[in-house]
Scaffold this motif. Sequence first.
Motif, mmCIF file in Angstrom:
data_model
loop_
_atom_site.group_PDB
_atom_site.id
_atom_site.type_symbol
_atom_site.label_atom_id
_atom_site.label_comp_id
_atom_site.label_asym_id
_atom_site.label_seq_id
_atom_site.Cartn_x
_atom_site.Cartn_y
_atom_site.Cartn_z
ATOM 1 N N SER A 72 -3.555 0.692 0.900
ATOM 2 C CA SER A 72 -2.649 0.635 2.022
ATOM 3 C C SER A 72 -3.100 0.866 3.495
ATOM 4 O O SER A 72 -2.717 0.384 4.429
ATOM 5 C CB SER A 72 -1.522 1.677 1.792
ATOM 6 N N GLN A 121 4.750 -1.240 1.310
ATOM 7 C CA GLN A 121 4.612 -0.895 -0.249
ATOM 8 C C GLN A 121 6.056 -0.124 -0.551
ATOM 9 O O GLN A 121 6.567 -0.336 -1.531
ATOM 10 C CB GLN A 121 3.651 0.197 -0.188
ATOM 11 N N ASP A 201 1.811 -5.478 0.458
ATOM 12 C CA ASP A 201 1.382 -4.246 0.068
ATOM 13 C C ASP A 201 2.271 -3.817 -1.219
ATOM 14 O O ASP A 201 3.403 -3.187 -0.894
ATOM 15 C CB ASP A 201 1.343 -2.871 0.917
ATOM 16 N N GLU A 202 1.844 -4.167 -2.278
ATOM 17 C CA GLU A 202 2.660 -3.688 -3.583
ATOM 18 C C GLU A 202 4.059 -4.372 -3.583
ATOM 19 O O GLU A 202 5.085 -3.392 -3.403
ATOM 20 C CB GLU A 202 2.623 -2.409 -3.794
HETATM 21 MG MG LIG Z 1 -0.751 1.955 -0.974
#
Ligand SMILES: [Mg+2]
Lengths: 345, 345, 325
Positions: A72, A121, A201-202
């Motif tokens: 991240s 994320q 991000d995820e």
């Molecule tokens: Mg992360």
Amino acid sequence: MPAPPPSSAGPVSVALLDHRRDGADAPLLEVHDLHVEYLSPRGPVRAVDGVSFTIRPGEVLGLAGESGSGKSTIAHAILRTLHPPAVITGGEVRFRGQDLLAMSDEELEQFRWRDVSMVFQSAMNALNPVMTVGDQIIDTILAHQEMPRQRARARAVELFEIVGIDPGRLNAYPFQLSGGMRQRAVIAIALALDPPMMIMDEPTTALDVVVQRDIMQQIEDLKTRLGFSILFITHDLSLLVEFSDRIAIMYAGEIVEFAPAREIFDNPLHPYTRGLMSSFPALTGEKVRLTGIPGAPPDMVAPPTGCRFHPRCSQVKPMHRQVVPRLREVTPGHFVACHLYPEMG
Amino acid sequence: MAQTADERPIPIQTTPAGQVVPLAPDATGGAMPATRRSAVFGGVRRLLANRKAAFGAAILLMFALVGIFAPVIAPGDPSDFVARPHQAPSAEYWFGTTGQGQDVFAQTVWGTRVSLTIGVLVGIAVAIIGVVVGMTAGYFGGRVDDVLSLVMNVFLIVPALPLLVTLAAFLPPGMLTIAFVLAFTGWPWGARVLRSQMLAMREKDFVSAAQISGESKVRIIFAEVLPNMTSLAVSGAFGATVYAIGAQAGLEFLGLGDISTISWGTILYWAGNNAGLLTGAWWTFVPAGLCIALVAFAFALLNYALDEITNPRLRAQREINNVLGRSKEKLPKRARATPVVRRAG
Amino acid sequence: MRYILRRLGFYAVAAWASLTLNFFLPRMMPGDPESVIFARFRGQLRPEEVEALREAYGLSDDPIFLQYFTYLTHVLRGDFGLSISAFPAPVTDVIATGLRWTLLLGGVSLVLGFVVGNALGVLGTWRRGSLLDSTLPPLLIFIGSFPYFWLATLALYLLSFELGWFPLRHAYSDRLSPSYSLDFVQSVLIHLILPAGTVVLVSIGGWLLGMRNTMIATLAEDYITFAEAKGLSQRRIMFSYAARNALLPNITAFGMALGFVLGGALLTEVVFSYPGLGYQLLTAVRNLDYPLMQGLFLMITFAVLGANLIVDLLYVRLDPRVRGS
Ligand SMILES: [Mg+2]
Ligand SMILES: Nc1ncnc2c1ncn2[C@@H]1O[C@H](COP(=O)(O)OP(=O)(O)OP(=O)(O)O)[C@@H](O)[C@H]1O
């Protein structure tokens, strides 16, 4: 996929940069020797320590690694949205040749989202809780394009249709939407300006498996249709292999292995990558406890000497504790930073 | 299932990034009873190393000495008639004389005693009630919390000063009454803060560890958790002391105290009653007010410093200031983009 | 709506608690309440006043819970008994004249202090390290260290007595009688400046620091970073995203501070001889007018509860999450 030129002298990671700037294959984003630190009372946390990679137009680059390996941090460093105590302490980030680290605040405001957008994320918390999702989309559009509010709203309706939410929900507040819907709303915002590149991000970790697959499929379709590049971050390797063109594996702030997706899947080299693989959840999506790697990630204020992975490595030799392995090309297009493999050729 | 101290799990904490790190013994306090004493001294030393705190402590020390040595500094009965009424400050009477020909300086010195004593007593009482009620509510949660929170909230919402005035009017006049009503109305502020902190602490691993090892609830609350909340409790006590000194002065100024004792509040009452200001005798009014302000300011400085030392966000901010080479006193502007600080090497 | 109902329930409990406290106050006095009260008047009470006192407290030979019940029914009927100092005027009549001045003074100074303090807090956080941000908080902490009544008295002395800029006392000029004429309104405003101004001055510090703290916490939220990543302008992020969210906890704090400020207006009213409930309360205390005292205490409490309800309604308007559930 054409292999990057073999490494030569200098920082070996340069090899990962794509030097052919001509034609459609010129890299969209180049990250070179990026360093990011979080200043902490114990000393600087070296969260990203000399990372280099490129992303070409239309390419999906996967970034995987354990929690805390710095994924991240890279994503936010590209947009320069890291806050104190984070400091970028070195390297280069270029988008279409423009140096992002030298941009003024105003230039950055223009660059953000128009050129690179990002799905956070924690997409659940990425929406302003006291504003309707519709207003948050319109907000984004109007920040970059002069147009009547009506047109922006029409675009918002269009975007909701693209990501498969009933446009009637544009007037809903984030807390009134389910987790999956919120995620789609964030993706809709990311698509709003039709950017050439997206960072994800995820994007699906907080969601249940069915919704997760559904959304990934949708992103895949959108990508084929709209042709943007993606920097795709996850620690779910199965998802990554399925989805990316090339994959970079991160450990303790460094890229330790870098290769085309199939290659990593068929022939993982680094013991850490193999560990990640063995904790591979089945493709059906069942969550399996990560059992692959014993031990815990290192303290990034004072990382281990030599190979950073050595305290957890089953194949460690005395020399590995002293000498830092460099990222080297061991088979065409397959780079690994590990003493166990001799350099190609 | 009783465990000996040695078998007790090591307290751990999860970082925002999901890492698990062992907690320093100083952060869990109770885990190491032998070092607690030195931890207290260490804490005090750390506090006094802060310039604001040292300044505040110096002011308080000065007032404490004045209070203790009042008979030496201003011998004789401060309510004696010593000179012509409303005499301006002179070499003989530093702060001039009151409307009844008393020495304002002597009164201010003696008043320090009463005002500080009441203030500190009430501060301690309030802190104790706050700790007991707040932590009990936070630890037990559920019904107990519902009831205690309701009581706190009712006390908070009922206007304090009118309640003080009404109570003081009904109860027999005197210092004890004042102290009682001040403690009666002052406790819920600190209790509320401690309650919410306790709610968060309850989830921490060292608490579960203590629960599993079968420690009594009273021990867990006061021996395990309380040491981790000392700074909150202390800052609550400081706040309560300031409240007590101010409110006491207010009540006495309104004539609701025991007007025959000499405190900063009664000095102000007599100044108002004898039309001190309206006849230009500002010296009857100014010194006592300044004393109250100085004491309150000293406590505010201490609280400010306490926050600076214990608040991780402020600490991080200091850290980055050092690195970015700005003046240590100034917080940096909110960075709009991650700062880029290239390090040599 | 559930939220409002829950708050209403809470106010009912708070009102009941203060009523009960009020009931037990005279009975808490050491010794026999009746004789203590009467002793304090040193036999100067007329028989009908004695009767009024008994009546007001429901003091009789009935068992205590019956007395309590009688008391509650009286209060619910709006019957607070008769004032002793303004005998035989009912307490409610005496209170009514003070209530409007307290609402005016308290309302104006509260709202002004809240708005100015929060605005300064937002601006300070936006321009971190600016002159505004670095000088104002310590200055306000310093001002806040002084006892309010002391500052107010000093202001009265300097600005009204020495310089003659503002009137010395009361809520309007003695030469006017209440009406909606321009003269009267003007006079009311001039009389309001100093009392309200001093309250605003000492209260903005708390709001400013509170807003600063919540702003700093809010700025660390993901949706702020997301807004930054979207390339929104700083102004938009600060006001529509950060301040808008940071305001919410401050509004809750506003509710809690109401009691403090409205109650604290007592000192303001005393210093400036402003004829509100607080001034009346102190006069009642000096005159040992116990029924009036208690009626005033209840009235101030109810005013605070009512103001809190208004704050709750505002909160519901501002926070969609509360509105929805
Ligand atoms: Mg992360
Ligand atoms: N504010 C901070 N202060 C200090 N260290 C931090 C801070 N934020 C992150 N870190 C550290 O930086 C490192 C990288 O964090 P990052 O969030 O980039 O990891 P990640 O790979 O995204 O992990 P995850 O999979 O959990 O999202 C971690 O070791 C983390 O502890």
